[in-house]
Each structure stands twice: as C-alpha cells, then as structure tokens.
Design a protein around this motif. Sequence first.
Motif, PDB file in Angstrom:
ATOM      1  N   THR A  44     -15.517  26.349  -7.614  1.00 41.74           N
ATOM      2  CA  THR A  44     -16.957  26.167  -7.778  1.00 41.74           C
ATOM      3  C   THR A  44     -17.681  26.380  -6.454  1.00 41.74           C
ATOM      4  OG1 THR A  44     -16.570  24.614  -9.582  1.00 41.74           O
ATOM      5  CG2 THR A  44     -18.742  24.581  -8.562  1.00 41.74           C
ATOM      6  N   LEU A  47     -17.456  30.332  -5.706  1.00 41.57           N
ATOM      7  CA  LEU A  47     -18.269  31.169  -6.581  1.00 41.57           C
ATOM      8  C   LEU A  47     -19.705  30.668  -6.718  1.00 41.57           C
ATOM      9  CD1 LEU A  47     -15.716  32.004  -9.411  1.00 41.57           C
ATOM     10  CD2 LEU A  47     -16.449  33.429  -7.508  1.00 41.57           C
ATOM     11  N   TRP A  50     -22.426  32.913  -5.375  1.00 44.63           N
ATOM     12  CA  TRP A  50     -22.795  34.083  -6.168  1.00 44.63           C
ATOM     13  C   TRP A  50     -22.919  33.674  -7.625  1.00 44.63           C
ATOM     14  CZ3 TRP A  50     -18.336  34.408  -3.023  1.00 44.63           C
ATOM     15  CH2 TRP A  50     -18.517  35.117  -1.846  1.00 44.63           C
ATOM     16  N   GLN A  60     -20.204  32.106 -14.645  1.00 45.76           N
ATOM     17  CA  GLN A  60     -18.913  32.734 -14.401  1.00 45.76           C
ATOM     18  C   GLN A  60     -17.879  31.697 -13.966  1.00 45.76           C
ATOM     19  OE1 GLN A  60     -18.571  35.212 -10.926  1.00 45.76           O
ATOM     20  NE2 GLN A  60     -17.442  36.739 -12.112  1.00 45.76           N
ATOM     21  N   ILE A  61     -18.318  30.681 -13.259  1.00 45.60           N
ATOM     22  CA  ILE A  61     -17.418  29.608 -12.827  1.00 45.60           C
ATOM     23  C   ILE A  61     -16.788  28.925 -14.029  1.00 45.60           C
ATOM     24  CG2 ILE A  61     -17.302  27.417 -11.603  1.00 45.60           C
ATOM     25  CD1 ILE A  61     -19.761  28.412  -9.983  1.00 45.60           C
ATOM     26  N   VAL A 104     -13.625  39.496 -12.589  1.00 46.29           N
ATOM     27  CA  VAL A 104     -13.915  39.649 -11.163  1.00 46.29           C
ATOM     28  C   VAL A 104     -14.354  41.079 -10.827  1.00 46.29           C
ATOM     29  CG1 VAL A 104     -12.868  39.609  -8.869  1.00 46.29           C
ATOM     30  CG2 VAL A 104     -12.453  37.741 -10.458  1.00 46.29           C
ATOM     31  N   SER A 107     -17.925  42.220 -12.402  1.00 44.74           N
ATOM     32  CA  SER A 107     -19.092  41.379 -12.130  1.00 44.74           C
ATOM     33  C   SER A 107     -20.017  42.077 -11.151  1.00 44.74           C
ATOM     34  CB  SER A 107     -18.655  40.038 -11.528  1.00 44.74           C
ATOM     35  OG  SER A 107     -17.963  39.282 -12.484  1.00 44.74           O
ATOM     36  N   TRP A 109     -21.747  41.774  -8.078  1.00 43.02           N
ATOM     37  CA  TRP A 109     -21.671  40.885  -6.931  1.00 43.02           C
ATOM     38  C   TRP A 109     -22.839  41.072  -5.985  1.00 43.02           C
ATOM     39  CZ3 TRP A 109     -18.530  36.951  -7.252  1.00 43.02           C
ATOM     40  CH2 TRP A 109     -17.413  37.061  -8.057  1.00 43.02           C
TER      41      TRP A 109
END
Length: 114
Positions: A44, A47, A50, A60-61, A104, A107, A109
């Motif tokens: 957590t 990420l 972002w 996403q987490i 991953v 995504s 970013w």
Amino acid sequence: PLWILVISSGIIGYVCSRHFLFSFDEPHAPFFAHTWGYFCAAITWLLGHWMLYYLGVVSQIAVLITIIGFSIASLYYLEQQDKLSKMLQKQIIFLLIIVTMIIVVFSNWGDRAI
C-alpha cells in the motif's frame, strides 16, 4: 492521507490472515499474520504514490492484495487438506504471476489517477 491508508491496510491484512489461519491448527499463525499485515502495508505504501483506480471505484492496491492473498490462501488450504499436487501448485503460481504481470505492465504509470 497515505499514512492512514497504509496503517488501515496493514491492520485489515493482519486481521484477515489471522482469522483465516486460526481456522487451522497453525502454530505459527501469529507470525504469518504479522508478516501478511506488513506485506499489505508495504504494498500500500509503495503503490499509494501511484494511486490507480479501475472503473473509478476499485484501486489497484486492492486488486493486487486480493489476488496475491487469495492465491496464497488457496495454496495453504489445499496443502492442509492434502489435495495440493505439484501440477496444481504450479498452475496457481503461474496464474498468480501472469495476472500480477498483466496488472503491472498494462497500468498507466503516469502522474494522474484514472
């Protein structure tokens, strides 16, 4: 703030894993629960810088922690029930790696939340 999110995800990860592990007679349940809580908090924190959302609701987490946790719990449950074969273990780990890599790699970013 990020620190509230990190602490709450660590506590939730700890409580959930403790609840799962105490349904078995696991002598190392407190250690595993603390480790999973720390892992959830660390993911957590990492990420959280972002913060990405899918469909505007699910972060996403949450998706990554759920996928990893469900895979590990499935492996543990099948091992405790003596139903875990080497082929099934390889399949679960392979699917875990593939789904995690898809999340991953695909995504966005960038410096914006979607």
